[in-house]
Design an enzyme around this catalytic site. Structure first.
Site, PDB file in Angstrom:
ATOM      1  N   ASP A  24      -5.866   2.770  -3.272  1.00  0.00           N
ATOM      2  CA  ASP A  24      -7.102   2.813  -2.502  1.00  0.00           C
ATOM      3  C   ASP A  24      -7.234   4.079  -1.649  1.00  0.00           C
ATOM      4  O   ASP A  24      -8.310   4.386  -1.171  1.00  0.00           O
ATOM      5  CB  ASP A  24      -7.289   1.536  -1.655  1.00  0.00           C
ATOM      6  CG  ASP A  24      -6.124   1.256  -0.732  1.00  0.00           C
ATOM      7  OD1 ASP A  24      -5.145   2.034  -0.730  1.00  0.00           O
ATOM      8  OD2 ASP A  24      -6.182   0.230  -0.008  1.00  0.00           O
ATOM      9  N   ARG A  25      -6.146   4.822  -1.483  1.00  0.00           N
ATOM     10  CA  ARG A  25      -6.244   6.068  -0.703  1.00  0.00           C
ATOM     11  C   ARG A  25      -6.333   7.274  -1.625  1.00  0.00           C
ATOM     12  O   ARG A  25      -5.901   7.219  -2.776  1.00  0.00           O
ATOM     13  CB  ARG A  25      -5.011   6.261   0.166  1.00  0.00           C
ATOM     14  CG  ARG A  25      -4.841   5.210   1.211  1.00  0.00           C
ATOM     15  CD  ARG A  25      -3.693   5.582   2.119  1.00  0.00           C
ATOM     16  NE  ARG A  25      -3.542   4.556   3.145  1.00  0.00           N
ATOM     17  CZ  ARG A  25      -2.920   4.745   4.291  1.00  0.00           C
ATOM     18  NH1 ARG A  25      -2.352   5.907   4.562  1.00  0.00           N
ATOM     19  NH2 ARG A  25      -2.828   3.770   5.168  1.00  0.00           N
ATOM     20  N   ASP A  38      -1.182   1.452  -3.834  1.00  0.00           N
ATOM     21  CA  ASP A  38      -2.115   0.499  -4.439  1.00  0.00           C
ATOM     22  C   ASP A  38      -3.435   1.126  -4.864  1.00  0.00           C
ATOM     23  O   ASP A  38      -4.368   0.413  -5.235  1.00  0.00           O
ATOM     24  CB  ASP A  38      -2.364  -0.671  -3.480  1.00  0.00           C
ATOM     25  CG  ASP A  38      -3.007  -0.246  -2.174  1.00  0.00           C
ATOM     26  OD1 ASP A  38      -2.805   0.911  -1.763  1.00  0.00           O
ATOM     27  OD2 ASP A  38      -3.730  -1.059  -1.570  1.00  0.00           O
ATOM     28  N   SER A  45       0.800  -1.229   0.000  1.00  0.00           N
ATOM     29  CA  SER A  45       0.000   0.000   0.000  1.00  0.00           C
ATOM     30  C   SER A  45       0.831   1.277   0.000  1.00  0.00           C
ATOM     31  O   SER A  45       1.616   1.489  -0.903  1.00  0.00           O
ATOM     32  CB  SER A  45      -0.953  -0.041   1.183  1.00  0.00           C
ATOM     33  OG  SER A  45      -1.898   0.965   1.056  1.00  0.00           O
ATOM     34  N   GLU A  49      -9.914   8.097   8.536  1.00  0.00           N
ATOM     35  CA  GLU A  49      -9.126   9.333   8.620  1.00  0.00           C
ATOM     36  C   GLU A  49      -7.809   9.233   7.851  1.00  0.00           C
ATOM     37  O   GLU A  49      -7.165  10.237   7.604  1.00  0.00           O
ATOM     38  CB  GLU A  49      -8.855   9.697  10.083  1.00  0.00           C
ATOM     39  CG  GLU A  49      -8.290   8.577  10.958  1.00  0.00           C
ATOM     40  CD  GLU A  49      -6.932   8.082  10.573  1.00  0.00           C
ATOM     41  OE1 GLU A  49      -6.092   8.930  10.214  1.00  0.00           O
ATOM     42  OE2 GLU A  49      -6.708   6.858  10.619  1.00  0.00           O
TER      43      GLU A  49
END
Ligand code: VG1
Ligand code: CO
Length: 543
Positions: free
Chosen positions: A281-282, A279, A113, A364
């Site tokens: 996803d953020r 990756d 990640s 968060e």
């Protein structure tokens, strides 16, 4: 080609953390390390026979080799088919989508990640289940148990499969289908958002900068923003995924994505900026001279999601991780929809999404997502923001301002102390935990403590219980701080201090965040003695 059974023995430290197993890359490269862990996964899910899986990752160093091992082990153990992203690439949300779209039995995601990549950095491997989401604790516990008793693994002796060419080949008796990593995901985005309106937005001169941080979202963002939506070439920067992310730390926050922040706060800033992690996803979203905290982003998206076609019917509920600010709760209350508070990590949202209790989820830590997949999804959040901006025809700054006027402002910050000696980090957490019962009713730094506990969660869908999910101290005015140890680090212990203070408005909505939180920060230090015990002057990263 023959199947070989290789004798092995348990390897220490194969316990999955918040999101899969993460280690230094050289640890993953040690003999049998990958094979042991993959065998443990296959054993924990009842074997591979007859099953179909998805395989891909963020392209970091060592991924090509691991992909071949996973393919040969699945083939040796009777899997029917593995669907692989071309060159073993898939963003985490795209992998989640492919698992669901093809009704497979799960998938392997090779990523650490937001952790840096390279031979001297980090590698990771995560298993997602058939709903497309991260394996729940019941499965990760079973995987860990299997790593502790393993005595052999089975693997096919074979040449590498060519993962560069799209199409289907076979490996032993198993089909290997190499697919374009981007197209199905991009098609899904077209079903959720008003692409004609977004095309018109860019055609009208709207300027955006998307920083893919040399990680996996580059190809996705280029296809969607520049090709399908007509944003000018160069809108996506750092768009080619590299095995070491070009030496970047692909974590989309103001510290690590400082290049983007400099542009967005500089002269001639574009209208909208965004970045995503290793990756994909953020996400971090930034307006002109306007930083949007992830907790606020979740709340704004929850309040405005109905403006995008995919959510026009409204949202059923919102879930957030416990340390995430309560801003989204205020939106849920106003809309009269469900709100849920879960432990940290996307695996806790899966049941709520599957049961239809929530449509949006967020953390968060720059993670937002919806029921369209079972992972957080960086580009999805960016497109939803764009759709909202296109509908409301206003700026990010104005949207935030009006949101705070309507709901009040949850001032929020996270202070990370990275790579602490494990004994010191434990001493801080254990020290505070030991005092929890005595704290309610006492005063610290002039603030009255209303409650203090160690967060435990009972899943409302399957009743499973997760304990020790973070120490939280809540003050009489609703301010709070939370302390927990990271489950994704690979060096020493990372201690996270989460801080929150609510101001109802109409005054006091424009304060500096750290100033607004100063009393809570002081109270946290006085109770938890983080600086004193660690010997550090302050946090390494503030978000
Ligand atoms: C961190 C974040 C958490 C997130 C997890 C995985 O976990 O705090 O919110 O779900 O990373 O995200 P921890 O245990 O280090 O606090 V990712 O994008 O690294 O898969
Ligand atoms: Co990630």
């Amino acid at each position: 080609m023959s199947i070989v059974t290789v004798a092995t023995s348990p390897i220490e430290g194969q316990k999955p953390g918040t999101s899969g197993l993460r280690k230094k890359t050289r640890g993953f490269m040690a003999p049998h390390f990958v094979e042991n862990f993959v065998q443990a996964i296959l054993d924990a899910i009842g074997g591979a026979a007859g099953k179909t899986f998805v395989l891909g990752g963020d392209g970091r160093y060592f991924s090509p080799q691991v992909a071949q091992v996973i393919l040969r082990m699945c083939a040796a153990q009777g899997a029917k088919k593995v669907i692989v992203g071309q060159n073993a690439l898939l963003s985490t949300p795209a992998a989640s989508h492919l698992i669901r779209l093809n009704k497979t039995d799960g998938g392997f995601i090779m990523s650490a990640s937001h952790n840096p990549g390279g031979i001297d950095e980090d590698f990771g491997l995560k298993f997602n289940i058939a709903n497309g989401g991260p394996a729940p604790e019941s499965v990760t516990d079973a995987i860990y148990a299997a790593t502790k008793t393993i005595s052999e693994y089975r693997i096919l002796e074979a040449h590498d499969v060519d993962l560069g060419a799209i199409g289907t080949t076979t490996l032993g008796g198993m089909a290997v289908e190499v697919v374009d990593p981007v197209s199905d995901y991009a098609n899904l985005m077209e079903t959720l958002f008003d692409f004609p309106k977004l095309r018109a937005l860019f055609a009208g001169g709207f300027r955006m900068r998307f920083d893919a941080m040399c990680a996996i979202t580059g190809p996705y963002a280029t296809e969607i923003l520049e090709r399908r939506l007509g944003a000018p070439e160069g809108t996506v920067v750092n768009g080619t995924p590299l095995p070491d992310f070009g030496g970047m730390h692909p974590d989309p926050n103001p510290t690590w994505a400082h290049e983007l922040m400099d542009v967005m706060f500089g002269p001639d800033a574009p209208d909208f900026g965004a970045a995503s992690d290793g990756d994909g996803d953020r996400n971090m979203v930034v307006g002109k001279k306007t930083y949007v905290s992830p907790s606020d982003s979740l709340a704004v998206l929850a309040a405005n999601a109905h403006l995008a076609p995919g959510y026009a019917g409204g949202i059923s509920g919102v879930a957030r991780s416990m340390p995430t600010s309560a801003a989204a709760d205020l939106v849920a209350d106003a809309k009269g929809i469900g709100k849920y508070e879960t432990p940290t990590g996307w695996k806790f949202f899966g049941n709520l999404l599957d049961a239809g209790r929530v449509t949006l989820c967020g953390e968060e830590s720059f993670g937002t997502g919806s029921s369209h997949v079972r992972e957080k999804d960086g580009l999805w959040a960016v497109l939803l923001w764009l759709n909202i901006l296109a509908e409301r025809q206003t700026t990010v700054a104005e949207i935030l301002k009006s949101h705070w006027q309507d709901f009040g402002r949850n001032y929020y910050s996270r202070h990370d102390y990275d790579a602490l000696p494990v004994d010191k980090a434990n001493a801080i957490v254990d020290g505070l935990r030991a005092r929890l019962a005595d704290l309610p009713g006492t005063e610290v730094e002039g603030m009255q403590i209303a409650s203090a506990d160690d967060f435990a969660y009972t899943d409302p869908v399957d009743g499973s219980v997760s304990k020790l999910q973070g120490l939280r101290i809540v003050f009489a005015d609703g301010s709070r701080f939370v302390i927990r140890l990271s489950g994704t680090g690979t060096e020493g212990a990372t201690l996270r201090l989460y801080l929150e203070r609510y101001v109802a408005g109409p005054g006091g909505l424009g304060l500096d965040v750290q100033d607004a939180l100063a009393p809570v920060i002081a109270a946290a230090e006085s109770l938890a003695c983080i600086k004193a015990t660690s010997g550090r002057d302050g946090p390494d990263v503030i978000t």
